[in-house]
Design an enzyme around this catalytic site. Sequence first.
Site, PDB file in Angstrom:
ATOM      1  N   ARG A  82      36.396  -4.170  11.114  1.00  0.00           N
ATOM      2  CA  ARG A  82      35.378  -4.724  10.238  1.00  0.00           C
ATOM      3  C   ARG A  82      35.714  -4.425   8.765  1.00  0.00           C
ATOM      4  O   ARG A  82      35.957  -3.476   8.301  1.00  0.00           O
ATOM      5  CB  ARG A  82      34.010  -4.175  10.511  1.00  0.00           C
ATOM      6  CG  ARG A  82      32.865  -4.912   9.721  1.00  0.00           C
ATOM      7  CD  ARG A  82      31.632  -4.219  10.460  1.00  0.00           C
ATOM      8  NE  ARG A  82      30.622  -4.988   9.542  1.00  0.00           N
ATOM      9  CZ  ARG A  82      29.136  -4.728   9.755  1.00  0.00           C
ATOM     10  NH1 ARG A  82      29.078  -3.921  10.864  1.00  0.00           N
ATOM     11  NH2 ARG A  82      28.298  -5.320   9.315  1.00  0.00           N
ATOM     12  N   HIS A 140      26.689  -9.586   7.191  1.00  0.00           N
ATOM     13  CA  HIS A 140      26.340  -9.892   8.357  1.00  0.00           C
ATOM     14  C   HIS A 140      27.037 -10.876   9.294  1.00  0.00           C
ATOM     15  O   HIS A 140      26.439 -11.125  10.531  1.00  0.00           O
ATOM     16  CB  HIS A 140      24.852  -9.942   8.634  1.00  0.00           C
ATOM     17  CG  HIS A 140      24.188  -8.653   8.084  1.00  0.00           C
ATOM     18  ND1 HIS A 140      22.967  -8.443   7.694  1.00  0.00           N
ATOM     19  CD2 HIS A 140      24.341  -7.077   8.407  1.00  0.00           C
ATOM     20  CE1 HIS A 140      22.639  -7.065   7.192  1.00  0.00           C
ATOM     21  NE2 HIS A 140      23.537  -6.448   8.002  1.00  0.00           N
ATOM     22  N   GLU A 184      15.478  -6.469  17.572  1.00  0.00           N
ATOM     23  CA  GLU A 184      15.479  -6.170  19.188  1.00  0.00           C
ATOM     24  C   GLU A 184      14.698  -5.396  19.540  1.00  0.00           C
ATOM     25  O   GLU A 184      14.065  -5.639  20.942  1.00  0.00           O
ATOM     26  CB  GLU A 184      17.170  -5.866  19.463  1.00  0.00           C
ATOM     27  CG  GLU A 184      18.090  -6.747  19.319  1.00  0.00           C
ATOM     28  CD  GLU A 184      19.367  -5.856  19.458  1.00  0.00           C
ATOM     29  OE1 GLU A 184      19.594  -5.096  20.338  1.00  0.00           O
ATOM     30  OE2 GLU A 184      20.375  -6.600  18.737  1.00  0.00           O
ATOM     31  N   GLY A 243      20.345  -2.621   7.832  1.00  0.00           N
ATOM     32  CA  GLY A 243      20.798  -3.310   6.649  1.00  0.00           C
ATOM     33  C   GLY A 243      19.989  -4.772   7.160  1.00  0.00           C
ATOM     34  O   GLY A 243      20.125  -5.039   8.523  1.00  0.00           O
ATOM     35  N   ASP A 268      13.361   4.677   8.395  1.00  0.00           N
ATOM     36  CA  ASP A 268      13.576   4.165   9.735  1.00  0.00           C
ATOM     37  C   ASP A 268      12.024   3.578  10.187  1.00  0.00           C
ATOM     38  O   ASP A 268      10.973   4.408   9.985  1.00  0.00           O
ATOM     39  CB  ASP A 268      13.758   5.795  10.752  1.00  0.00           C
ATOM     40  CG  ASP A 268      14.117   5.186  12.150  1.00  0.00           C
ATOM     41  OD1 ASP A 268      13.295   4.387  12.724  1.00  0.00           O
ATOM     42  OD2 ASP A 268      15.223   5.514  12.655  1.00  0.00           O
ATOM     43  N   ASN A 315      35.151   0.474  12.386  1.00  0.00           N
ATOM     44  CA  ASN A 315      34.363   0.202  11.483  1.00  0.00           C
ATOM     45  C   ASN A 315      33.882   1.215  10.514  1.00  0.00           C
ATOM     46  O   ASN A 315      33.470   2.533  11.038  1.00  0.00           O
ATOM     47  CB  ASN A 315      32.903  -0.291  12.110  1.00  0.00           C
ATOM     48  CG  ASN A 315      31.956  -0.656  11.069  1.00  0.00           C
ATOM     49  OD1 ASN A 315      31.985  -0.569   9.833  1.00  0.00           O
ATOM     50  ND2 ASN A 315      30.743  -1.031  11.469  1.00  0.00           N
TER      51      ASN A 315
HETATM   52  P1  ADP Z   1      22.578  -0.581  11.113  1.00  0.00           P
HETATM   53  O1  ADP Z   1      23.577  -1.147  12.261  1.00  0.00           O
HETATM   54  O2  ADP Z   1      22.172  -1.493  10.210  1.00  0.00           O
HETATM   55  O3  ADP Z   1      22.731   0.587  10.843  1.00  0.00           O
HETATM   56  P2  ADP Z   1      20.590  -1.015  13.364  1.00  0.00           P
HETATM   57  O4  ADP Z   1      20.888  -2.558  13.693  1.00  0.00           O
HETATM   58  O5  ADP Z   1      21.306  -0.027  14.381  1.00  0.00           O
HETATM   59  O6  ADP Z   1      21.184  -0.666  12.054  1.00  0.00           O
HETATM   60  O7  ADP Z   1      19.171  -0.866  13.231  1.00  0.00           O
HETATM   61  C1  ADP Z   1      18.711   0.764  12.872  1.00  0.00           C
HETATM   62  C2  ADP Z   1      17.111   0.720  12.727  1.00  0.00           C
HETATM   63  O8  ADP Z   1      16.535  -0.188  13.986  1.00  0.00           O
HETATM   64  C3  ADP Z   1      16.681   2.163  12.582  1.00  0.00           C
HETATM   65  O9  ADP Z   1      16.667   2.476  11.335  1.00  0.00           O
HETATM   66  C4  ADP Z   1      15.074   1.638  13.242  1.00  0.00           C
HETATM   67  O10 ADP Z   1      14.326   1.694  12.335  1.00  0.00           O
HETATM   68  C5  ADP Z   1      15.137   0.418  13.809  1.00  0.00           C
HETATM   69  N1  ADP Z   1      15.017   0.902  15.495  1.00  0.00           N
HETATM   70  C6  ADP Z   1      15.489   1.041  16.315  1.00  0.00           C
HETATM   71  N2  ADP Z   1      14.966   1.337  17.643  1.00  0.00           N
HETATM   72  C7  ADP Z   1      13.602   0.901  17.122  1.00  0.00           C
HETATM   73  C8  ADP Z   1      12.532   0.926  17.953  1.00  0.00           C
HETATM   74  N3  ADP Z   1      12.528   1.050  19.322  1.00  0.00           N
HETATM   75  N4  ADP Z   1      11.276   0.469  17.241  1.00  0.00           N
HETATM   76  C9  ADP Z   1      11.179   0.221  15.874  1.00  0.00           C
HETATM   77  N5  ADP Z   1      12.292   0.179  15.188  1.00  0.00           N
HETATM   78  C10 ADP Z   1      13.654   0.619  15.935  1.00  0.00           C
END
Ligand code: ADP
Length: 397
Positions: free
Chosen positions: A92, A180, A330, A211, A282, A12
């Site tokens: 990807r 996605h 999640e 995203g 975040d 990716n």
């Molecule tokens: P991507 O793959 O689009 O970069 P992810 O699916 O990994 O993103 O999601 C990342 C985001 O998930 C982080 O920016 C954070 O805001 C959020 N995140 C991860 N763990 C937690 C948590 N325990 N509580 C709240 N938000 C979370």
Amino acid sequence: MSDPGTVVGVVNAGSSSLKFSVFEDGRSLLDGQVDGIGARPGFRAKDSSGAALTGPPLEGAGPANPADALTWILPWLRSQLGRRRLAALGHRVVHGGAAHDRPARVTLALLDELECLCPLAPLHQPFNLAPIRAALEVVPDLPQVACFDTAFHRTMPEVSQAFAIPFAYAEKGVRRYGFHGLSYEHIASVLPKVAPALADGRVVVAHLGNGASLCAMQAGRSVATTMGFSALDGLPMGTRCGELDPAVVLHFLREEGMSVEEVEALLYRRSGMLGLSGVSSDFRDLLASQEPRARFALEVFVHRVARSVGSLAAALGGLDGIVFTAGVGENAAPIRASICEACAWLGVELDPAANAARAPRITTTSSRVAAHVIPTNENLMIARHTIAALATEGALP
Ligand code: ADP
């Protein structure tokens, strides 16, 4: 000792990072990433037990671009496999255009075709494709498969793909594609097992990460989605604005005297949660912050997700379930709770204890609409596609 299974690498690649993993028959063997590409390259990787792996030695300043990064790590990757043999690479690729509704085996002709789509996704497509072309040159016998983020949405009806602009532009590619797709496809693939009652039903899948987008699925097929021509549309995201009146862009250009590049940077990198809150992109930071604007950013996010769930429920003619996935979906129980509460009118009845405990099902047993939390796994989807594409061609032993 049992025979090794089919081993595939998953790649990716973005503008400054290249993430990789290796799967053996659907089981992850290792994953890692090269980041800071072109600036200060860094390498990290871990095996399936979580133990850190030492990477290949840096040559000079390290990889200058994602293509260099792949050719740099490929020999190292192979050396990690012992008696196993790398059978293929799956990549990807953000854009497959209107034609590709499934993954495709990489050829020079395919790469030329996909490069024509770079103007549709200039921030992603060139960086996805460069490592594929590099590997084709360096290891021409290693099969490669391109897996598109857009492919899953090609089942959307034409009305869902159209912009109301002169149709000549649709013929030139200006239409809603949706993204996605690998994440949504993964969810669709596990629904029969983890939520069988929803597998043939009307479901909104909420991929909420950095995203974010929603997909309306009817019996596991996409019928509508919030992202459109680009991955900028739809929900507000970490740093992306999401849906925006197009006149705002005209205003920035005409009244604020901004250049195209400045507007692009504003909408992709300084907007969304970061722009609204002034605190962070975040969600963890925003949830922990006492700043009123951080709370407001979260309220806007929930408002927009809930409104869009209603819009997609309309596209589906009703709603049987909601699935939360990706980093926020999640892990962020308070965000899921607020979204479910805002969707109560649709028949969503949250079970707060189940939600706090991150149970697979977070609604009460009497809830008319069932909400579930299901982890996504885009890399596993790519690995499966890569094996399937090779098997179709008889290219596997
Ligand atoms: P991507 O793959 O689009 O970069 P992810 O699916 O990994 O993103 O999601 C990342 C985001 O998930 C982080 O920016 C954070 O805001 C959020 N995140 C991860 N763990 C937690 C948590 N325990 N509580 C709240 N938000 C979370």
